[in-house]
Design a protein around this motif. Structure first.
Motif, PDB file in Angstrom:
ATOM      1  N   PHE A   4       0.847  -1.205   0.000  1.00  0.00           N
ATOM      2  CA  PHE A   4       0.000   0.000   0.000  1.00  0.00           C
ATOM      3  C   PHE A   4       0.880   1.252   0.000  1.00  0.00           C
ATOM      4  N   ALA A   5       1.969   1.194   0.749  1.00  0.00           N
ATOM      5  CA  ALA A   5       2.884   2.345   0.797  1.00  0.00           C
ATOM      6  C   ALA A   5       3.475   2.613  -0.584  1.00  0.00           C
ATOM      7  N   LYS A   6       3.738   1.538  -1.310  1.00  0.00           N
ATOM      8  CA  LYS A   6       4.357   1.664  -2.633  1.00  0.00           C
ATOM      9  C   LYS A   6       3.467   2.435  -3.614  1.00  0.00           C
ATOM     10  N   VAL A   7       2.147   2.251  -3.502  1.00  0.00           N
ATOM     11  CA  VAL A   7       1.247   2.868  -4.499  1.00  0.00           C
ATOM     12  C   VAL A   7       0.543   4.130  -3.974  1.00  0.00           C
ATOM     13  N   THR A   8       0.984   4.629  -2.818  1.00  0.00           N
ATOM     14  CA  THR A   8       0.391   5.865  -2.300  1.00  0.00           C
ATOM     15  C   THR A   8       1.459   6.957  -2.271  1.00  0.00           C
ATOM     16  N   LYS A   9       1.006   8.179  -2.023  1.00  0.00           N
ATOM     17  CA  LYS A   9       1.948   9.298  -1.960  1.00  0.00           C
ATOM     18  C   LYS A   9       2.835   9.146  -0.732  1.00  0.00           C
ATOM     19  N   GLU A  10       3.988   9.776  -0.789  1.00  0.00           N
ATOM     20  CA  GLU A  10       4.936   9.675   0.325  1.00  0.00           C
ATOM     21  C   GLU A  10       4.370  10.228   1.621  1.00  0.00           C
ATOM     22  N   GLU A  11       3.429  11.156   1.504  1.00  0.00           N
ATOM     23  CA  GLU A  11       2.825  11.762   2.703  1.00  0.00           C
ATOM     24  C   GLU A  11       1.806  10.820   3.354  1.00  0.00           C
ATOM     25  N   CYS A  12       1.415   9.763   2.650  1.00  0.00           N
ATOM     26  CA  CYS A  12       0.404   8.836   3.183  1.00  0.00           C
ATOM     27  C   CYS A  12       0.991   8.048   4.345  1.00  0.00           C
ATOM     28  N   LYS A  13       0.263   8.055   5.459  1.00  0.00           N
ATOM     29  CA  LYS A  13       0.711   7.328   6.660  1.00  0.00           C
ATOM     30  C   LYS A  13      -0.172   6.085   6.861  1.00  0.00           C
ATOM     31  N   ILE A  14       0.455   5.014   7.311  1.00  0.00           N
ATOM     32  CA  ILE A  14      -0.257   3.746   7.509  1.00  0.00           C
ATOM     33  C   ILE A  14      -0.086   3.272   8.955  1.00  0.00           C
ATOM     34  N   ASP A  15      -1.215   3.022   9.615  1.00  0.00           N
ATOM     35  CA  ASP A  15      -1.197   2.373  10.927  1.00  0.00           C
ATOM     36  C   ASP A  15      -1.597   0.926  10.705  1.00  0.00           C
ATOM     37  N   THR A  16      -0.858  -0.006  11.286  1.00  0.00           N
ATOM     38  CA  THR A  16      -1.204  -1.415  11.101  1.00  0.00           C
ATOM     39  C   THR A  16      -1.112  -2.136  12.443  1.00  0.00           C
ATOM     40  N   ILE A  17      -2.128  -2.940  12.741  1.00  0.00           N
ATOM     41  CA  ILE A  17      -2.238  -3.597  14.052  1.00  0.00           C
ATOM     42  C   ILE A  17      -1.932  -5.090  13.936  1.00  0.00           C
ATOM     43  N   GLU A  18      -1.046  -5.579  14.804  1.00  0.00           N
ATOM     44  CA  GLU A  18      -0.697  -7.000  14.798  1.00  0.00           C
ATOM     45  C   GLU A  18      -0.725  -7.559  16.217  1.00  0.00           C
ATOM     46  N   LEU A  19      -1.442  -8.656  16.383  1.00  0.00           N
ATOM     47  CA  LEU A  19      -1.594  -9.304  17.682  1.00  0.00           C
ATOM     48  C   LEU A  19      -0.328 -10.055  18.100  1.00  0.00           C
ATOM     49  N   ASP A  20       0.293 -10.730  17.140  1.00  0.00           N
ATOM     50  CA  ASP A  20       1.437 -11.597  17.423  1.00  0.00           C
ATOM     51  C   ASP A  20       2.727 -10.773  17.541  1.00  0.00           C
ATOM     52  N   GLN A  21       3.302 -10.783  18.717  1.00  0.00           N
ATOM     53  CA  GLN A  21       4.510 -10.003  19.019  1.00  0.00           C
ATOM     54  C   GLN A  21       5.673 -10.321  18.069  1.00  0.00           C
ATOM     55  N   GLU A  22       5.863 -11.610  17.815  1.00  0.00           N
ATOM     56  CA  GLU A  22       6.981 -12.036  16.958  1.00  0.00           C
ATOM     57  C   GLU A  22       6.784 -11.551  15.519  1.00  0.00           C
ATOM     58  N   ARG A  23       5.554 -11.727  15.021  1.00  0.00           N
ATOM     59  CA  ARG A  23       5.279 -11.261  13.645  1.00  0.00           C
ATOM     60  C   ARG A  23       5.425  -9.751  13.535  1.00  0.00           C
ATOM     61  N   ALA A  24       4.978  -9.053  14.572  1.00  0.00           N
ATOM     62  CA  ALA A  24       5.092  -7.587  14.567  1.00  0.00           C
ATOM     63  C   ALA A  24       6.558  -7.165  14.476  1.00  0.00           C
ATOM     64  N   SER A  25       7.430  -7.880  15.183  1.00  0.00           N
ATOM     65  CA  SER A  25       8.870  -7.574  15.142  1.00  0.00           C
ATOM     66  C   SER A  25       9.434  -7.827  13.747  1.00  0.00           C
ATOM     67  N   ILE A  26       9.006  -8.934  13.147  1.00  0.00           N
ATOM     68  CA  ILE A  26       9.456  -9.257  11.781  1.00  0.00           C
ATOM     69  C   ILE A  26       8.961  -8.168  10.820  1.00  0.00           C
ATOM     70  N   ALA A  27       7.690  -7.772  10.991  1.00  0.00           N
ATOM     71  CA  ALA A  27       7.111  -6.734  10.128  1.00  0.00           C
ATOM     72  C   ALA A  27       7.911  -5.443  10.223  1.00  0.00           C
ATOM     73  N   LYS A  28       8.258  -5.043  11.445  1.00  0.00           N
ATOM     74  CA  LYS A  28       9.036  -3.805  11.633  1.00  0.00           C
ATOM     75  C   LYS A  28      10.382  -3.894  10.920  1.00  0.00           C
ATOM     76  N   GLU A  29      11.030  -5.060  11.042  1.00  0.00           N
ATOM     77  CA  GLU A  29      12.314  -5.291  10.360  1.00  0.00           C
ATOM     78  C   GLU A  29      12.152  -5.175   8.847  1.00  0.00           C
ATOM     79  N   ASN A  30      11.113  -5.841   8.340  1.00  0.00           N
ATOM     80  CA  ASN A  30      10.856  -5.850   6.894  1.00  0.00           C
ATOM     81  C   ASN A  30      10.592  -4.442   6.369  1.00  0.00           C
TER      82      ASN A  30
END
Length: 197
Positions: free
Chosen positions: A56-82
């Protein structure tokens, strides 16, 4: 600078490790809508490894902000790294915790909301999304047909709760006169809902 090569690696890793990520045809439909609505603020419920938020970030303007919610702590850490590897950590905010608890605390409006988390909680996510969506915003819900079970007389115990809640979700989005919905048979079923405010 957006790192396309890294995005491809993340996608392939997720597929190899059987982590559920957005399907190509579903993503294509959403990206076309994004081009039309040009959202500046996106909420995603269900981050997994950060693949769809990055797309979604790739196809939106640079000013576009994305909030994303993840329940799984480990996946959230991987997501942040990615997200960091792709170079868009300034634009995507990963919120760790249960969306059922987090959503009621969110106050600001969003131009687009993407629901792709616990199927049994879709009706709850919908009510919060209706509250949070801006005028003319769009709510996308992925996997609403759930392997075809939702529209059949499927009643096996294992998936019964998810199927029942998805049916509730579909009933609400198709029968509520303040909502305008289309359900597409792409991926595992995609519901696109506009809220008339």
């Amino acid at each position: 600078m957006f790192n396309d090569k890294e995005l491809e690696i993340i996608k392939n890793d997720a597929l190899e490790n059987h982590i559920p990520i957005i399907m190509d045809d579903t993503l294509e439909v959403i990206e076309k809508r994004i081009e039309k609505i040009k959202p500046m603020k996106i909420l995603e419920i269900g981050t997994a490894v950060g693949y769809s938020a990055s797309c979604f970030a790739k196809v939106t303007k640079e000013e576009c902000k994305i909030d994303t919610i993840e329940l799984d702590q480990e996946r959230a850490s991987i997501a942040k790294e990615n997200i960091k590897k792709i170079g868009i950590e300034e634009r995507i905010n990963v919120i760790v915790g249960n969306a059922v608890d987090i959503l009621p605390k969110l106050k600001e409006g969003y131009d687009m909301i993407f629901i792709d988390a616990n199927k049994g909680k879709y009706p709850v996510f919908l009510q919060e999304s209706i509250r949070l969506i801006n005028n003319n915003g769009i709510i996308f819900a992925d996997n609403v047909l759930y392997k075809g079970y939702v529209m059949s007389d499927y009643n096996k115990h294992k998936q019964r709760t998810a199927v029942r809640h998805l049916r509730e979700y579909i009933k609400e989005i198709t029968e509520n006169e303040n909502l305008e919905t289309e359900i597409l048979e792409v991926g595992d079923g995609l519901a696109i809902t506009k809220v008339k405010k």
